[in-house]
Design an enzyme around this catalytic site. Structure first.
Site, mmCIF file in Angstrom:
data_model
loop_
_atom_site.group_PDB
_atom_site.id
_atom_site.type_symbol
_atom_site.label_atom_id
_atom_site.label_comp_id
_atom_site.label_asym_id
_atom_site.label_seq_id
_atom_site.Cartn_x
_atom_site.Cartn_y
_atom_site.Cartn_z
ATOM 1 N N ASP A 125 32.944 48.554 18.437
ATOM 2 C CA ASP A 125 34.147 47.959 19.024
ATOM 3 C C ASP A 125 34.510 46.732 18.181
ATOM 4 O O ASP A 125 33.766 46.329 17.285
ATOM 5 C CB ASP A 125 33.820 47.567 20.466
ATOM 6 C CG ASP A 125 35.056 47.268 21.310
ATOM 7 O OD1 ASP A 125 36.187 47.488 20.826
ATOM 8 O OD2 ASP A 125 34.880 46.821 22.455
ATOM 9 N N ASP B 25 42.265 49.131 24.863
ATOM 10 C CA ASP B 25 42.248 48.479 26.180
ATOM 11 C C ASP B 25 43.531 48.731 26.950
ATOM 12 O O ASP B 25 44.410 47.872 27.031
ATOM 13 C CB ASP B 25 42.016 46.974 25.994
ATOM 14 C CG ASP B 25 40.671 46.690 25.348
ATOM 15 O OD1 ASP B 25 39.809 47.589 25.362
ATOM 16 O OD2 ASP B 25 40.485 45.582 24.829
#
Length: 916
Positions: free
Chosen positions: A516, A591
């Site tokens: 990430d 996200d």
């Protein structure tokens, strides 16, 4: 980097507040518009018209593999070198660089799988206006016009693509900065433009980019006659069909950590694949702009013939009625290196692009199952309880995930000594149930002298440097962090070695990895990323920003392969990506939020990625930020179950949302959606194998299979999985019905739940309830399923198959059955079975598609279901080595469904079933 620690702490606190409140939308002010990006603003100010570039035909050199030619800018007399190659498979490559740059300009390494093989070029004609070369295939020619320089690719009487037809080629040559004091003494004034335009220094908010090499932007325009629809250039939260950008910002490609991104705008997101596909009913082509710097793409609609053809093109019929799309690419640095993929079909373009950058990696079968994640499962007891909850509620899953809180103080490759004190015990408990785990490993490394990973990277000199030569430091989850230079091969090799079981303590073979924040995310950096004047050896970060995440995933995947001695296939999820990232694993759309529009946008976002080679795509089921209603959560599971990467994930600050927390009715609906995924795993796995072999997308827009049907060109609320399953998820709140377009005038489509038959080439209204997932199987297809759903895919390994044969009287029904061990690279050594299933002349048969491959399976065929069948008087089966057997069957005349029970042959055998 910010100088004092107080300021740094404030930055981090603000960031955490933003994250934890979960109510902020994206702060658009954190990210540049084209007007705030000086090179974009400068280039966009150029108006179409007379190009200053002229081809110097007397400098032309032609070997049988390449043409070289100098271009001169008549305004400043700077010369460029044009190289043109004809590549195997109907691709033309055009490179433009400075003839004599002050210093080398960056050329992107490691993305192409090899130096592309060339094919001969031959000169057809030449005069003072230009040259015509043969491109070989189907009377294809390339026409180079001299004044102004322009390049056209022509087939027959059709122009397929034109370069610099609008005169927007621009190449900012590297130059010495004028010494201000000297110019003032000489009575000269520094060029006002150079001051205003941010050519030598640029400030955004509190950050200054020192630009030591000055302006270096490049730009080129492409015209696509006959084209109204273009796709690709992910990642953007936008429609599948790209919009024109005349009245707003161009599409931006610049990997950024965009917090709670907005929908339907061209802002940059986490990944960048500079590939665009152009489609019309006549043809599909592609443009691959190989440049890793910040890039902007302008798209405008036009009418062909508005641009004046040079004398050499007099014979081309430029009808003013023909639509045309004009595209312009602008990058901050590097060179122009562009691959023109000339199709002519979409599948040809997929193969052409795959020949350049490789295909989707073939994941372990378990990775195609369901993944359960949140930020964060609290401790080992929590993991154990969630795992038990899936068994208690009879919901299958394959992977449980751990986010950043599992580490010891955000030190990656470690475990929290209190919450995850015995990771091997936890992993063994999961392994005993034939399940797996993913743990996060991010590329920001806590600056801490007691942390082995940091000390090693620092002592080896592997950190990215700041412009002054010290280690670059920025803020991320652990606080002050260093960023390893993944562009270095030695750094990647070292990083890969850290995944060895004796280095990464507490790990076992059922632990996989998630990268990430690898844009890279720098909380206190400009636009939440790295300063462009940071240094990777001789190169500035600006030159290669968009491939940083690609390299992180590459090194991680290599580490997982190495730790098994090269035997096991890796699984690595990445947030940042570039062209070629498909070779290393999966991506997700970042996200998102628990909102209906975010559920809807997951479809075009993954479709766009599939078109440019990245098939293994999904979105956080349920939405990362905020809390979904029970209805939204159920609908998201139903959609996610039919997308290639199927993972639920949620923010630290959201209430828990494991599938059984919304009451028994919703638990049952979610269970059914997940079970549908598992019954279809044989088909999904086969699609991954096919994508790995060919580069074709798994989840694909309808126009890929129905290229001449304009009704499919802009559809992005439904999609195909492979060729044979059409899915129209329910993505509207309170929906009582959806209208699905069923393509193909000769097609029939069967509802996979009711077996009702519908004709193609129609809009079909489908009433829906909360349990509905509208999915159709194409008539003329055969799809294998495993109907005995167990707690994980590994538990279903030896289970029997049911074959669903959907008949279309107009054509043979065909399908495949593919099987291997599901986790090693042994399929590369021909250890697999691959069979063709076909129904023709009232006989259903299975024949070996890979006679040189060997694989024995314990799975057998326990049922055959024929949709759209007539009732036979007798059904018999013959295997290669056995007598003919009569089979029992049931026939439902109300649905025209014929079911054969327990035919009993091994899935790897040759057999024929005759219907009389």
């Amino acid at each position: 980097p910010v100088s004092n620690s107080y300021e740094m702490t404030a930055v981090l606190v603000l960031w955490l507040v933003a994250c934890l409140t979960g109510t902020w939308a994206v702060d658009r002010g954190n990210f540049k518009t084209c007007d705030q990006s000086s090179f974009c603003k400068r280039q966009r100010a150029l108006k179409p018209g007379e190009s200053p570039y002229r081809a110097l035909l007397e400098t032309m050199e032609l070997t049988n593999t390449r043409l070289t030619l100098q271009l001169i800018n008549d305004n400043n007399k700077v010369r460029l070198l044009l190289e043109l190659y004809r590549l195997q498979g109907n691709i033309t490559r055009v490179k433009i660089n400075e003839l004599k740059p002050l210093k080398p300009r960056y050329e992107v390494p490691d993305v192409l799988v090899r130096e592309p093989p060339t094919e001969p070029l031959s000169l057809l004609s030449q005069d003072e206006n230009g040259v015509v070369l043969s491109l070989g295939a189907e009377a294809q020619r390339v026409i180079v016009s001299a004044r102004p320089f322009r390049l056209d690719i022509v087939e027959g009487r059709d122009v397929l693509m034109s370069l610099n037809s609008r005169g927007l080629l621009a190449f900012e040559h590297l130059r010495m900065r004028k010494d201000t004091s000297q110019t003032e003494q000489d009575g000269e004034t520094e060029d006002e433009d150079e001051k205003e335009d941010g050519m030598w220094e640029e400030t955004f908010k509190s950050h200054t980019d020192s630009k030591p090499n000055g302006p270096s932007a490049i730009s080129l325009d492409f015209s696509l006659p006959g084209v109204e629809h273009v796709y690709g250039i992910p990642e953007h939260a936008d429609t599948l069909r790209l919009k024109t950008t005349d009245n707003g910002d161009p599409y931006r490609l610049y990997n950024l950590d965009v917090f709670q991104y907005e929908l339907y705008n061209p802002m940059a997101l986490y990944g960048a694949v500079p590939v665009m596909l152009a489609h019309s009913a006549q043809r599909t082509t592609g443009i691959f702009w190989l440049n890793a710097a910040e890039t902007w793409v302008d798209i405008s609609s036009n009418t062909a013939g508005k641009t004046v053809f040079g004398k050499m093109l007099d014979y081309v019929q430029g009808s003013s009625e023909t639509p045309q799309t004009d595209v312009r690419w602008i990058s901050e640095s590097g060179i122009i290196d562009v691959f023109l993929m000339l199709g002519p079909t979409a599948k040809d373009v997929f193969a052409q692009y795959a020949s350049l950058t490789g295909t989707q990696s073939f994941p372990p079968l378990t990775a195609v199952g369901y993944h359960q994640c949140r930020w964060n499962y609290n401790d080992q007891e929590d993991v154990k309880a969630v795992d038990a909850g899936f068994d208690e509620h009879d919901i299958p899953y394959d992977f449980i995930w751990l986010d950043i809180e599992h580490t010891d103080g955000k030190r990656y490759f470690t475990w929290d000594p209190h919450k995850f004190a015995s990771p091997k015990e936890m992993l063994q408990g999961i392994m005993d149930k034939k399940r797996k785990m993913v743990a996060i490993v991010d590329p920001h490394i806590k600056v801490d002298n007691n942390y082995k990973i940091h000390n090693e990277i620092r002592s080896r000199g592997y950190y990215i440097k700041n412009k002054d030569g010290g280690d670059y430091e920025g803020w991320c989850w652990p606080g002050s962090a260093g960023y390893p230079d993944f562009t270095r091969e030695d750094m990647r090799a070292w990083w890969a070695s850290m995944f060895a079981y004796d280095q990464y303590e507490g790990t076992m073979e059922n632990l996989y990895t998630w990268n990430d924040m690898n844009e890279p995310s720098v909380f206190n950096g400009p636009e939440v990323t790295m300063h462009k004047d940071a240094m990777h050896g001789a190169w500035e970060h600006r030159d290669l920003h968009n491939i940083y995440g690609f390299y992180v995933q590459m090194a991680t995947a290599e580490g997982l392969v190495q730790r098994s001695g090269g035997v096991e296939r890796p699984f690595v999820l990445t947030r940042a990506f570039f062209a070629g990232s498909q070779r290393y694993g999966a991506v997700w759309t970042g996200d998102n939020a628990a909102e209906w529009d975010h559920l809807k946008i997951s479809i075009p976002m993954c479709l766009s990625l599939g078109l440019v080679g990245i098939s293994f795509c999904g979105a956080d089921v349920g939405g990362f930020f905020k809390s979904p209603s029970a209805e939204l959560l159920v609908r998201w599971y139903q959609t996610g179950a039919y997308q290639p990467f199927f993972r639920a994930h949620a923010h630290l600050d959201t209430p828990r949302r494991e599938p059984w927390l919304f009451g028994p009715e919703n638990t049952a609906l979610i269970r059914e959606a997940v079970r549908q995924r598992y019954t279809l795993l044989p088909y999904w796995y086969q699609q991954f194998y096919h994508a790995h072999r060919t580069g074709e997308p798994i989840m694909r827009p309808l126009w890929v299979e129905y290229p001449q049907d304009p009704a499919t060109f802009a559809l992005d609320d439904e999609f195909l999985i492979g060729r044979d399953l059409l899915v129209h998820p329910v993505t509207e709140e309170g929906s009582r019905g959806v209208t699905a377009y069923l393509p193909g005038k000769d097609e029939v489509w069967f509802d996979v739940h009711t077996f009702q038959k519908h004709n193609g080439a129609q809009n079909l209204y489908i009433p829906v309830t909360m349990s509905s997932i509208p999915v159709f199987q194409r008539g003329g297809s055969i799809i294998p399923r495993k109907l005995r759903v167990r707690r994980s895919s590994s538990c279903m390994e030896h289970d029997p198959y049911t074959l669903f044969v959907a008949l279309n009287p107009q054509r043979t029904a065909e399908g495949e059955l593919y099987e291997d061990d599901g986790h090693t690279f042994n399929y590369e050594k021909k250890e697999f079975l691959h069979r063709r299933l076909s129904f023709v002349n009232n006989a259903l048969s299975s024949v070996n598609l890979a006679p040189d491959a060997t694989f024995t399976t314990q799975s057998w065929i326990e049922r055959i279901v024929l949709l759209g069948a007539r009732k036979p008087s007798r059904v018999s089966m013959k295997t290669a080595d056995g007598p003919e057997n009569q089979l029992e069957f049931d026939y439902d005349s109300s649905t025209s469904v014929l079911t054969l029970r327990k035919p009993g042959m091994n899935a790897g055998a040759d057999w024929t079933v005759n219907f009389e």
